[in-house]
Enzyme design. Structure first.
Site, PDB file in Angstrom:
ATOM      1  N   ASP A  46     -12.008  41.281  76.453  1.00  0.00           N
ATOM      2  CA  ASP A  46     -13.074  41.021  77.429  1.00  0.00           C
ATOM      3  C   ASP A  46     -13.720  39.653  77.242  1.00  0.00           C
ATOM      4  O   ASP A  46     -14.713  39.329  77.898  1.00  0.00           O
ATOM      5  CB  ASP A  46     -14.136  42.124  77.364  1.00  0.00           C
ATOM      6  CG  ASP A  46     -14.841  42.165  76.016  1.00  0.00           C
ATOM      7  OD1 ASP A  46     -14.411  41.435  75.083  1.00  0.00           O
ATOM      8  OD2 ASP A  46     -15.819  42.930  75.886  1.00  0.00           O
ATOM      9  N   GLY A  47     -13.172  38.838  76.335  1.00  0.00           N
ATOM     10  CA  GLY A  47     -13.681  37.493  76.130  1.00  0.00           C
ATOM     11  C   GLY A  47     -14.689  37.355  75.007  1.00  0.00           C
ATOM     12  O   GLY A  47     -15.099  36.238  74.670  1.00  0.00           O
ATOM     13  N   HIS A 139     -26.492  11.821  74.025  1.00  0.00           N
ATOM     14  CA  HIS A 139     -26.713  11.198  75.337  1.00  0.00           C
ATOM     15  C   HIS A 139     -28.138  10.676  75.461  1.00  0.00           C
ATOM     16  O   HIS A 139     -28.372   9.633  76.091  1.00  0.00           O
ATOM     17  CB  HIS A 139     -26.433  12.216  76.438  1.00  0.00           C
ATOM     18  CG  HIS A 139     -26.562  11.656  77.812  1.00  0.00           C
ATOM     19  ND1 HIS A 139     -25.742  10.670  78.308  1.00  0.00           N
ATOM     20  CD2 HIS A 139     -27.459  11.938  78.809  1.00  0.00           C
ATOM     21  CE1 HIS A 139     -26.103  10.371  79.545  1.00  0.00           C
ATOM     22  NE2 HIS A 139     -27.141  11.111  79.878  1.00  0.00           N
ATOM     23  N   ASP A 181     -24.940   1.084  83.639  1.00  0.00           N
ATOM     24  CA  ASP A 181     -26.182   1.426  84.349  1.00  0.00           C
ATOM     25  C   ASP A 181     -27.357   0.936  83.525  1.00  0.00           C
ATOM     26  O   ASP A 181     -27.227   0.562  82.359  1.00  0.00           O
ATOM     27  CB  ASP A 181     -26.276   2.934  84.624  1.00  0.00           C
ATOM     28  CG  ASP A 181     -26.085   3.769  83.375  1.00  0.00           C
ATOM     29  OD1 ASP A 181     -26.650   3.406  82.316  1.00  0.00           O
ATOM     30  OD2 ASP A 181     -25.362   4.782  83.434  1.00  0.00           O
ATOM     31  N   LYS A 204     -26.498   0.614  89.663  1.00  0.00           N
ATOM     32  CA  LYS A 204     -25.931   1.523  90.659  1.00  0.00           C
ATOM     33  C   LYS A 204     -27.039   2.346  91.310  1.00  0.00           C
ATOM     34  O   LYS A 204     -28.034   2.692  90.673  1.00  0.00           O
ATOM     35  CB  LYS A 204     -24.886   2.445  90.022  1.00  0.00           C
ATOM     36  CG  LYS A 204     -25.426   3.379  88.951  1.00  0.00           C
ATOM     37  CD  LYS A 204     -24.311   4.168  88.299  1.00  0.00           C
ATOM     38  CE  LYS A 204     -24.874   5.072  87.195  1.00  0.00           C
ATOM     39  NZ  LYS A 204     -23.819   5.781  86.475  1.00  0.00           N
ATOM     40  N   ASP A 230     -20.229   2.854  77.144  1.00  0.00           N
ATOM     41  CA  ASP A 230     -21.024   4.013  77.550  1.00  0.00           C
ATOM     42  C   ASP A 230     -20.776   5.142  76.571  1.00  0.00           C
ATOM     43  O   ASP A 230     -19.865   5.070  75.732  1.00  0.00           O
ATOM     44  CB  ASP A 230     -20.651   4.438  78.975  1.00  0.00           C
ATOM     45  CG  ASP A 230     -21.808   5.112  79.707  1.00  0.00           C
ATOM     46  OD1 ASP A 230     -22.850   5.365  79.070  1.00  0.00           O
ATOM     47  OD2 ASP A 230     -21.665   5.401  80.912  1.00  0.00           O
ATOM     48  N   ALA A 236     -14.773   9.859  85.527  1.00  0.00           N
ATOM     49  CA  ALA A 236     -14.378   8.445  85.521  1.00  0.00           C
ATOM     50  C   ALA A 236     -14.587   7.740  86.860  1.00  0.00           C
ATOM     51  O   ALA A 236     -14.179   6.591  87.024  1.00  0.00           O
ATOM     52  CB  ALA A 236     -12.913   8.280  85.078  1.00  0.00           C
ATOM     53  N   GLY A 237     -15.240   8.388  87.812  1.00  0.00           N
ATOM     54  CA  GLY A 237     -15.490   7.755  89.100  1.00  0.00           C
ATOM     55  C   GLY A 237     -16.380   6.531  88.972  1.00  0.00           C
ATOM     56  O   GLY A 237     -16.057   5.449  89.485  1.00  0.00           O
ATOM     57  N   THR A 238     -17.504   6.685  88.283  1.00  0.00           N
ATOM     58  CA  THR A 238     -18.432   5.570  88.088  1.00  0.00           C
ATOM     59  C   THR A 238     -17.779   4.444  87.296  1.00  0.00           C
ATOM     60  O   THR A 238     -17.916   3.267  87.627  1.00  0.00           O
ATOM     61  CB  THR A 238     -19.698   6.055  87.352  1.00  0.00           C
ATOM     62  OG1 THR A 238     -20.346   7.056  88.136  1.00  0.00           O
ATOM     63  CG2 THR A 238     -20.659   4.903  87.108  1.00  0.00           C
TER      64      THR A 238
END
Length: 336
Positions: A46-47, A139, A181, A204, A230, A236-238
């Protein structure tokens, strides 16, 4: 309480290769064979997660190596349950070695009726019996204050500085560090100081999460070999968009150094097809097969850094000494 003779390492399933690498480096440093504690970490049908430790840990100084990366919830629960197992087995002290701290991006309330999940995770970790945390490139630095226990936050910046000085030795005068950024300026400035390079910023503006409306380069990047710095690369869009904008502003080439390569969804494909000549990440998160196969992605090992930090904690010596590239250079001798 028996006297602890050596540190003991235990690992979940999140990044076994890094845990084994840390054990090997500690064996080299001490001249004593260090192995991961024999443990069974598995799931019921069941995990539900089950942990069984097969060695005596009574009175021992334990270090759980477990990044809370994807799948974040499963890996976090493994960490908590392992800590509970060690506490109930009378371990003397338990330190959580979390190379990548999941939920760190939810460190504040950005709008009404939203959680501060990083604080909730910190409470859970302390409640599970962990007495110290060792992590890398949080972060947000204020997350250290979410814990009521000591937190050692290592930095990838000295590691990146060593690699850059080797990879770009013949053209260091042309290197420029880029913050993708405004929020990452402090991180980028720190690396720029280490290699005596100028700094530029990509500003941005977002219309909504995950969508970038506009990007502007603050600083002259014309003819420069630009290195974007970073802490996290997710989809990975930015990152790829920033690289394009920098090249459009006249840069000769673009490289990126990222502490934690989350690389989810289309990230690897985007990076492979992007204008970036290379992306360098650490192994704080275990690299997928597609990541390892990508021609322009390179992985730096963090095992020497974490192994020395663990030994310093165990010995009661300075961890902040590892913030200095001169201290790391002998540890990474033969790797760079």
């Amino acid at each position: 309480m028996p006297i602890t003779k050596e540190p003991k390492l235990i690992s979940g399933n999140a990044n076994l290769s890094l845990a084994k690498g840390i054990a090997r480096r500690m064996s080299m440093h001490r001249g004593v064979n260090t192995q991961l504690v024999d443990t069974r970490v598995e799931r019921f049908n069941d995990g539900e997660i089950f942990v069984e430790v097969f060695e005596n840990v009574r009175g021992e100084d334990m270090f759980i190596i477990q990044p809370t990366s994807n799948p974040a919830n499963d890996n976090l629960m493994e960490l908590l349950i392992m800590s509970d197992a060690l506490r109930r087995s009378s371990a003397s002290r338990t330190t959580a070695v979390i190379p990548y701290f999941g939920y760190a991006r939810q460190d504040r309330r950005t709008k009404a009726r939203t959680p501060i999940s990083a604080k909730l995770v910190a409470n859970m970790i302390v409640g599970a019996g962990i007495e110290r945390v060792l992590t890398m490139d949080l972060h947000a630095a204020q997350i250290q204050g979410f814990f009521d226990i000591p937190v050692d936050n290592l930095y990838a910046s000295p590691l990146f500085a060593l690699d850059i000085m080797k990879q770009f030795a013949d053209r260091l005068s042309d290197v420029m560090i880029i913050s993708p950024d405004v929020g990452g300026v402090a991180r980028a400035r720190e690396l720029a100081k280490r290699i005596n390079a100028p700094l530029a910023i990509v500003d941005k503006r977002r219309e909504k999460p995950g969508e970038i409306a506009e990007m502007t380069v603050i600083g002259n990047v014309e003819g420069k070999c630009c290195i974007i710095v970073d802490d996290i690369c997710d989809t990975a869009g930015t990152l790829c968009k920033a690289a394009e904008v920098i090249m459009e502003n006249g840069a000769s080439e673009v490289h990126s150094y990222i502490s934690h390569g989350v690389l989810s969804g289309p990230a690897v494909e985007r990076i492979t097809k992007s204008v970036m000549k290379s992306l360098v990440i650490t192994d704080s998160i275990e690299a997928s097969e597609s990541t390892r196969a990508a021609p322009n992605i390179r992985v730096l090992p963090t095992a020497p850094l974490f192994a020395q930090a663990i030994l310093n904690i165990w010995n009661g010596t300075s961890v902040s000494s590892l913030f200095d590239a001169d201290m790391l250079e002998p540890i990474y001798e033969g790797i760079f």
